[in-house]
Motif scaffolding. Structure first.
Motif, PDB file in Angstrom:
ATOM      1  N   VAL A   4       0.592  32.032 -10.798  1.00  0.00           N
ATOM      2  CA  VAL A   4       1.628  31.507 -11.675  1.00  0.00           C
ATOM      3  C   VAL A   4       2.922  31.351 -10.887  1.00  0.00           C
ATOM      4  N   GLU A   5       3.354  30.085 -10.761  1.00  0.00           N
ATOM      5  CA  GLU A   5       4.611  29.804 -10.076  1.00  0.00           C
ATOM      6  C   GLU A   5       5.775  29.874 -11.061  1.00  0.00           C
ATOM      7  N   SER A   6       6.934  30.227 -10.549  1.00  0.00           N
ATOM      8  CA  SER A   6       8.156  30.229 -11.346  1.00  0.00           C
ATOM      9  C   SER A   6       9.339  30.035 -10.406  1.00  0.00           C
ATOM     10  N   GLY A   7      10.496  29.775 -11.007  1.00  0.00           N
ATOM     11  CA  GLY A   7      11.713  29.652 -10.223  1.00  0.00           C
ATOM     12  C   GLY A   7      12.195  28.239  -9.994  1.00  0.00           C
ATOM     13  N   GLY A   8      11.410  27.269 -10.428  1.00  0.00           N
ATOM     14  CA  GLY A   8      11.840  25.886 -10.267  1.00  0.00           C
ATOM     15  C   GLY A   8      12.975  25.545 -11.218  1.00  0.00           C
ATOM     16  N   GLY A   9      13.531  24.362 -11.027  1.00  0.00           N
ATOM     17  CA  GLY A   9      14.607  23.924 -11.903  1.00  0.00           C
ATOM     18  C   GLY A   9      15.408  22.797 -11.285  1.00  0.00           C
ATOM     19  N   LEU A  10      16.564  22.559 -11.870  1.00  0.00           N
ATOM     20  CA  LEU A  10      17.476  21.513 -11.412  1.00  0.00           C
ATOM     21  C   LEU A  10      18.577  22.156 -10.566  1.00  0.00           C
ATOM     22  N   VAL A  11      18.801  21.610  -9.382  1.00  0.00           N
ATOM     23  CA  VAL A  11      19.826  22.140  -8.487  1.00  0.00           C
ATOM     24  C   VAL A  11      20.524  20.979  -7.791  1.00  0.00           C
ATOM     25  N   GLN A  12      21.786  21.167  -7.466  1.00  0.00           N
ATOM     26  CA  GLN A  12      22.536  20.121  -6.767  1.00  0.00           C
ATOM     27  C   GLN A  12      22.174  20.092  -5.290  1.00  0.00           C
ATOM     28  N   PRO A  13      22.331  18.956  -4.649  1.00  0.00           N
ATOM     29  CA  PRO A  13      22.109  18.889  -3.198  1.00  0.00           C
ATOM     30  C   PRO A  13      22.941  19.950  -2.483  1.00  0.00           C
ATOM     31  N   GLY A  14      22.311  20.601  -1.508  1.00  0.00           N
ATOM     32  CA  GLY A  14      22.968  21.687  -0.795  1.00  0.00           C
ATOM     33  C   GLY A  14      22.748  23.051  -1.407  1.00  0.00           C
ATOM     34  N   GLY A  15      22.194  23.072  -2.600  1.00  0.00           N
ATOM     35  CA  GLY A  15      21.969  24.334  -3.288  1.00  0.00           C
ATOM     36  C   GLY A  15      20.700  25.036  -2.847  1.00  0.00           C
ATOM     37  N   SER A  16      20.415  26.142  -3.530  1.00  0.00           N
ATOM     38  CA  SER A  16      19.257  26.976  -3.173  1.00  0.00           C
ATOM     39  C   SER A  16      18.443  27.326  -4.410  1.00  0.00           C
ATOM     40  N   LEU A  17      17.176  27.550  -4.179  1.00  0.00           N
ATOM     41  CA  LEU A  17      16.264  28.070  -5.196  1.00  0.00           C
ATOM     42  C   LEU A  17      15.274  29.001  -4.518  1.00  0.00           C
ATOM     43  N   ARG A  18      14.776  29.970  -5.271  1.00  0.00           N
ATOM     44  CA  ARG A  18      13.687  30.805  -4.774  1.00  0.00           C
ATOM     45  C   ARG A  18      12.507  30.691  -5.733  1.00  0.00           C
ATOM     46  N   LEU A  19      11.417  30.184  -5.226  1.00  0.00           N
ATOM     47  CA  LEU A  19      10.191  30.091  -6.004  1.00  0.00           C
ATOM     48  C   LEU A  19       9.374  31.360  -5.814  1.00  0.00           C
ATOM     49  N   SER A  20       8.689  31.745  -6.878  1.00  0.00           N
ATOM     50  CA  SER A  20       7.785  32.890  -6.826  1.00  0.00           C
ATOM     51  C   SER A  20       6.395  32.445  -7.250  1.00  0.00           C
ATOM     52  N   CYS A  21       5.405  33.087  -6.687  1.00  0.00           N
ATOM     53  CA  CYS A  21       4.011  32.830  -7.043  1.00  0.00           C
ATOM     54  C   CYS A  21       3.353  34.185  -7.271  1.00  0.00           C
ATOM     55  N   ALA A  22       3.081  34.498  -8.520  1.00  0.00           N
ATOM     56  CA  ALA A  22       2.493  35.791  -8.874  1.00  0.00           C
ATOM     57  C   ALA A  22       0.989  35.640  -9.015  1.00  0.00           C
ATOM     58  N   ALA A  23       0.262  36.489  -8.311  1.00  0.00           N
ATOM     59  CA  ALA A  23      -1.195  36.431  -8.320  1.00  0.00           C
ATOM     60  C   ALA A  23      -1.777  37.567  -9.156  1.00  0.00           C
ATOM     61  N   SER A  24      -2.871  37.270  -9.827  1.00  0.00           N
ATOM     62  CA  SER A  24      -3.585  38.301 -10.567  1.00  0.00           C
ATOM     63  C   SER A  24      -5.080  38.011 -10.512  1.00  0.00           C
ATOM     64  N   GLY A  25      -5.856  39.084 -10.549  1.00  0.00           N
ATOM     65  CA  GLY A  25      -7.302  38.927 -10.576  1.00  0.00           C
ATOM     66  C   GLY A  25      -7.984  38.877  -9.221  1.00  0.00           C
ATOM     67  N   PHE A  26      -7.198  38.955  -8.163  1.00  0.00           N
ATOM     68  CA  PHE A  26      -7.790  38.983  -6.827  1.00  0.00           C
ATOM     69  C   PHE A  26      -6.812  39.659  -5.873  1.00  0.00           C
ATOM     70  N   PRO A  27      -7.303  40.152  -4.733  1.00  0.00           N
ATOM     71  CA  PRO A  27      -6.442  40.888  -3.797  1.00  0.00           C
ATOM     72  C   PRO A  27      -5.631  39.945  -2.913  1.00  0.00           C
ATOM     73  N   LEU A  28      -4.387  39.743  -3.255  1.00  0.00           N
ATOM     74  CA  LEU A  28      -3.537  38.808  -2.517  1.00  0.00           C
ATOM     75  C   LEU A  28      -3.527  39.103  -1.024  1.00  0.00           C
ATOM     76  N   SER A  29      -3.610  40.376  -0.672  1.00  0.00           N
ATOM     77  CA  SER A  29      -3.515  40.767   0.737  1.00  0.00           C
ATOM     78  C   SER A  29      -4.647  40.192   1.584  1.00  0.00           C
ATOM     79  N   LYS A  30      -5.725  39.791   0.951  1.00  0.00           N
ATOM     80  CA  LYS A  30      -6.886  39.234   1.666  1.00  0.00           C
ATOM     81  C   LYS A  30      -6.859  37.711   1.731  1.00  0.00           C
ATOM     82  N   TYR A  31      -5.745  37.125   1.338  1.00  0.00           N
ATOM     83  CA  TYR A  31      -5.645  35.675   1.264  1.00  0.00           C
ATOM     84  C   TYR A  31      -4.476  35.138   2.085  1.00  0.00           C
ATOM     85  N   ASP A  32      -4.738  34.029   2.785  1.00  0.00           N
ATOM     86  CA  ASP A  32      -3.648  33.240   3.336  1.00  0.00           C
ATOM     87  C   ASP A  32      -3.005  32.499   2.176  1.00  0.00           C
ATOM     88  N   MET A  33      -1.679  32.415   2.200  1.00  0.00           N
ATOM     89  CA  MET A  33      -0.964  31.793   1.091  1.00  0.00           C
ATOM     90  C   MET A  33      -0.163  30.592   1.577  1.00  0.00           C
TER      91      MET A  33
END
Length: 120
Positions: A4-33
């Motif tokens: 599940v991704e989150s953190g998107g939105g509308l931002v002005q040029p030059g601005g910043s955003l941080r996207l997150s991707c939350a994983a469930s149901g599998f061991p994230l540590s065993k996956y390339d992302m």
């Protein structure tokens, strides 16, 4: 299994955003992302990736020096810090998990995407 991704939105040029991707149901540590993006009328493209072992990162030339991918295996979450955003960064951003261990080989999961719009 879910990404599940989150953190998107509308931002002005030059601005910043941080996207997150939350994983469930599998061991994230065993996956390339990876983070991909797809702009209207364009092919989906790889933006950044981080390996399961060693945390090696790779970036598309268009985002080098502006975007940073990171992972927190304890939180089962991957991040994409996006700075100095440009209008051409406007796209739907997707998170992808690719199995990297012998037990997870061949497995691949995608999130549903989050919209990033860079506009004044």
């Amino acid at each position: 299994v879910q990404l599940v991704e989150s953190g998107g939105g509308l931002v002005q040029p030059g601005g910043s955003l941080r996207l997150s991707c939350a994983a469930s149901g599998f061991p994230l540590s065993k996956y390339d992302m990876s983070w991909y993006r797809q702009a209207p009328g364009k092919e989906r493209e790889l933006v950044a990736s981080i390996s399961s072992v060693g945390g090696r990162t790779n970036y598309a030339d268009s985002v080098k020096g502006r975007f940073t991918i990171s992972r927190d295996n304890a939180k089962n979450t991957v991040y994409l810090q996006m700075n100095s955003l440009k209008s051409e960064d406007t796209a739907v951003y997707f998170c992808k998990a690719t199995g990297a261990s012998i037990f997870e080989a061949g497995k691949e999961y995608w999130g549903q995407g989050t919209q990033v719009t860079v506009s004044s």
